[in-house]
Design a protein around this motif. Sequence first.
Motif, PDB file in Angstrom:
ATOM      1  N   ILE A   1       0.854  -1.181   0.000  1.00 17.03           N
ATOM      2  CA  ILE A   1       0.000   0.000   0.000  1.00 17.03           C
ATOM      3  C   ILE A   1       0.893   1.235   0.000  1.00 17.03           C
ATOM      4  O   ILE A   1       1.726   1.410   0.893  1.00 17.03           O
ATOM      5  CB  ILE A   1      -0.938   0.012   1.219  1.00 17.03           C
ATOM      6  N   VAL A   2       0.742   2.072  -1.003  1.00 20.62           N
ATOM      7  CA  VAL A   2       1.556   3.286  -1.124  1.00 20.62           C
ATOM      8  C   VAL A   2       0.704   4.483  -0.720  1.00 20.62           C
ATOM      9  O   VAL A   2      -0.346   4.746  -1.319  1.00 20.62           O
ATOM     10  CB  VAL A   2       2.085   3.452  -2.559  1.00 20.62           C
ATOM     11  N   LEU A   3       1.152   5.212   0.285  1.00 23.96           N
ATOM     12  CA  LEU A   3       0.402   6.321   0.874  1.00 23.96           C
ATOM     13  C   LEU A   3       0.932   7.649   0.338  1.00 23.96           C
ATOM     14  O   LEU A   3       2.111   7.971   0.502  1.00 23.96           O
ATOM     15  CB  LEU A   3       0.517   6.266   2.397  1.00 23.96           C
ATOM     16  N   ILE A   4       0.040   8.413  -0.296  1.00 21.18           N
ATOM     17  CA  ILE A   4       0.407   9.689  -0.914  1.00 21.18           C
ATOM     18  C   ILE A   4      -0.281  10.832  -0.162  1.00 21.18           C
ATOM     19  O   ILE A   4      -1.515  10.901  -0.120  1.00 21.18           O
ATOM     20  CB  ILE A   4       0.009   9.723  -2.408  1.00 21.18           C
ATOM     21  N   HIS A   5       0.498  11.708   0.391  1.00 22.20           N
ATOM     22  CA  HIS A   5      -0.026  12.799   1.228  1.00 22.20           C
ATOM     23  C   HIS A   5      -0.678  13.896   0.385  1.00 22.20           C
ATOM     24  O   HIS A   5      -0.511  13.962  -0.829  1.00 22.20           O
ATOM     25  CB  HIS A   5       1.106  13.401   2.065  1.00 22.20           C
ATOM     26  N   GLY A   6      -1.391  14.766   1.067  1.00 26.27           N
ATOM     27  CA  GLY A   6      -2.031  15.900   0.418  1.00 26.27           C
ATOM     28  C   GLY A   6      -1.171  17.153   0.467  1.00 26.27           C
ATOM     29  O   GLY A   6      -0.008  17.129   0.882  1.00 26.27           O
ATOM     30  N   GLU A   7      -1.767  18.261   0.077  1.00 28.97           N
ATOM     31  CA  GLU A   7      -1.044  19.522  -0.040  1.00 28.97           C
ATOM     32  C   GLU A   7      -0.483  19.996   1.299  1.00 28.97           C
ATOM     33  O   GLU A   7      -1.182  20.053   2.306  1.00 28.97           O
ATOM     34  CB  GLU A   7      -1.964  20.594  -0.635  1.00 28.97           C
ATOM     35  N   GLY A   8       0.803  20.325   1.300  1.00 28.61           N
ATOM     36  CA  GLY A   8       1.454  20.829   2.496  1.00 28.61           C
ATOM     37  C   GLY A   8       1.946  19.750   3.454  1.00 28.61           C
ATOM     38  O   GLY A   8       2.769  20.019   4.323  1.00 28.61           O
ATOM     39  N   PHE A   9       1.405  18.547   3.320  1.00 26.56           N
ATOM     40  CA  PHE A   9       1.779  17.457   4.212  1.00 26.56           C
ATOM     41  C   PHE A   9       3.046  16.769   3.698  1.00 26.56           C
ATOM     42  O   PHE A   9       3.693  17.224   2.771  1.00 26.56           O
ATOM     43  CB  PHE A   9       0.630  16.436   4.308  1.00 26.56           C
TER      44      PHE A   9
ATOM     45  N   HIS B   1      -8.112   2.847   9.147  1.00 24.96           N
ATOM     46  CA  HIS B   1      -7.393   1.586   9.015  1.00 24.96           C
ATOM     47  C   HIS B   1      -8.336   0.438   8.620  1.00 24.96           C
ATOM     48  O   HIS B   1      -8.032  -0.360   7.728  1.00 24.96           O
ATOM     49  CB  HIS B   1      -6.698   1.261  10.328  1.00 24.96           C
ATOM     50  N   LYS B   2      -9.466   0.372   9.287  1.00 21.88           N
ATOM     51  CA  LYS B   2     -10.417  -0.708   9.003  1.00 21.88           C
ATOM     52  C   LYS B   2     -10.882  -0.653   7.547  1.00 21.88           C
ATOM     53  O   LYS B   2     -11.018  -1.682   6.877  1.00 21.88           O
ATOM     54  CB  LYS B   2     -11.622  -0.610   9.952  1.00 21.88           C
ATOM     55  N   ILE B   3     -11.115   0.555   7.062  1.00 20.75           N
ATOM     56  CA  ILE B   3     -11.561   0.693   5.672  1.00 20.75           C
ATOM     57  C   ILE B   3     -10.451   0.291   4.709  1.00 20.75           C
ATOM     58  O   ILE B   3     -10.699  -0.419   3.721  1.00 20.75           O
ATOM     59  CB  ILE B   3     -12.025   2.140   5.390  1.00 20.75           C
ATOM     60  N   LEU B   4      -9.229   0.735   4.973  1.00 28.41           N
ATOM     61  CA  LEU B   4      -8.112   0.391   4.089  1.00 28.41           C
ATOM     62  C   LEU B   4      -7.917  -1.120   4.021  1.00 28.41           C
ATOM     63  O   LEU B   4      -7.700  -1.680   2.933  1.00 28.41           O
ATOM     64  CB  LEU B   4      -6.830   1.076   4.565  1.00 28.41           C
TER      65      LEU B   4
ATOM     66  N   ILE C   1       0.732   3.725   9.084  1.00 26.83           N
ATOM     67  CA  ILE C   1       1.835   2.809   8.791  1.00 26.83           C
ATOM     68  C   ILE C   1       1.937   1.740   9.883  1.00 26.83           C
ATOM     69  O   ILE C   1       2.042   0.544   9.591  1.00 26.83           O
ATOM     70  CB  ILE C   1       3.160   3.582   8.664  1.00 26.83           C
ATOM     71  N   ALA C   2       1.896   2.165  11.147  1.00 28.26           N
ATOM     72  CA  ALA C   2       2.005   1.216  12.253  1.00 28.26           C
ATOM     73  C   ALA C   2       0.851   0.213  12.241  1.00 28.26           C
ATOM     74  O   ALA C   2       1.056  -0.998  12.408  1.00 28.26           O
ATOM     75  CB  ALA C   2       2.041   1.968  13.584  1.00 28.26           C
ATOM     76  N   LEU C   3      -0.368   0.695  12.020  1.00 32.89           N
ATOM     77  CA  LEU C   3      -1.538  -0.187  12.018  1.00 32.89           C
ATOM     78  C   LEU C   3      -1.501  -1.161  10.844  1.00 32.89           C
ATOM     79  O   LEU C   3      -1.816  -2.348  11.004  1.00 32.89           O
ATOM     80  CB  LEU C   3      -2.821   0.651  11.973  1.00 32.89           C
ATOM     81  N   LEU C   4      -1.131  -0.684   9.670  1.00 29.58           N
ATOM     82  CA  LEU C   4      -1.087  -1.552   8.495  1.00 29.58           C
ATOM     83  C   LEU C   4      -0.002  -2.608   8.629  1.00 29.58           C
ATOM     84  O   LEU C   4      -0.193  -3.768   8.231  1.00 29.58           O
ATOM     85  CB  LEU C   4      -0.861  -0.710   7.231  1.00 29.58           C
ATOM     86  N   GLU C   5       1.129  -2.235   9.197  1.00 32.83           N
ATOM     87  CA  GLU C   5       2.203  -3.211   9.414  1.00 32.83           C
ATOM     88  C   GLU C   5       1.758  -4.282  10.400  1.00 32.83           C
ATOM     89  O   GLU C   5       2.033  -5.472  10.212  1.00 32.83           O
ATOM     90  CB  GLU C   5       3.467  -2.512   9.912  1.00 32.83           C
ATOM     91  N   GLU C   6       1.069  -3.888  11.450  1.00 34.09           N
ATOM     92  CA  GLU C   6       0.562  -4.850  12.421  1.00 34.09           C
ATOM     93  C   GLU C   6      -0.437  -5.808  11.777  1.00 34.09           C
ATOM     94  O   GLU C   6      -0.553  -6.964  12.183  1.00 34.09           O
ATOM     95  CB  GLU C   6      -0.107  -4.117  13.593  1.00 34.09           C
TER      96      GLU C   6
END
Length: 355
Positions: free
Chosen positions: A105-113, A345-348, A122-127
């Motif tokens: 899963i590749v996470l792409i941030h929004g403007e300014g982030f 997290h649950k939705i992802l 990241i921690a939840l998905l790794e777990e």
Amino acid sequence: MGNRFICMTKKDPKEVTGSRSKRMGSRSQRKLLVDEELLHRQALSMALQQSQRFEGSMSRRFNGGNTSSRFNGGNTSSRRRNLSDPFSNGKQLSEFLESLKCKKIVLIHGEGFGAWCWYKSIALLEEAGLVPTALDLTGSGIDITDTNCVTTLAEYSKPLIDYLQNLPEDEKVILVGHSVGGACVSYAMEQYPEKIAKAIFLCATMVSNCQRPFDVFAEELGSAEHFMQESKCLIHGNGKDKPPTGFMFDKQQMKGLYFHQSPAKDVALAMVSMRPIPLGPIMEKLSLSPEKYGTCRRFYIQTLDDHALSPDVQEKLVRENPPEGVFKIKGSDHSPFFSKPQSLHKILVEIAQIS
């Protein structure tokens, strides 16, 4: 002799009480850890049921289409499974996660982030046994590029495009784009549709063909022309007599737009980490074709207490450019990775395991 014996063995009542308290505290801590682990396993078990309904935090809607996993019609919900059902067993859960065809899963941030904003996800998905990667777009996070030099969506999205280019031929990933990061995801879908298993737009600019990311925010920010002339948050990196190169809201505006439901610690992190937003990429019209962009599976996650991209605007995006599925997070501001990390997290995880 007897007195000496008594003096040597008799303990101070405070020491006895302290020792007993430590033992009780240690037992209580162990019990809390066990309870927390049990709750975590139960939550994962629930999240990995495709037909699971997460009450109070989200709802989902699937549109009719040509894949067997889609539901026809409007709002749907499904029966809750008993916690003793298949994935309450840790071994079965692990085996199920191993069977997933796409776990990256590749996470792409929004403007300014920057990539920093995904630390909870990241921690939840790794777990959960998935493989998350958060990228800094050009001029964002710890990328050293001057944001005033980022003038096109291609330049802004380069870290994502480079990542996809370097993927092995037989590998696919799930892309998650937040806010304006959704435009980068759309751009990547047009460039490398064969490398994208699913695209998830998180309160994001899921634009249509020939639409600008900025157009999505027009209701909040006004027309592009008005914004370019009147906004007080514009940055003129090439001089006052030249067109603006970026913009950045002041801290109070950012708190009200992005973080009004987020924990104070996360807001503090954001206040010292946010960077100016390059103007060129969000003013660029995207060219999206049915043959490339149109072949990718799209899902949208709506945030229902969002001040930056209102629920009405998000609903309009979904209506005008229908995705395969729509999920909703109640009580979330524009930064659900801070304000509602567990619900997100649950939705992802649920989207990841839709076949």
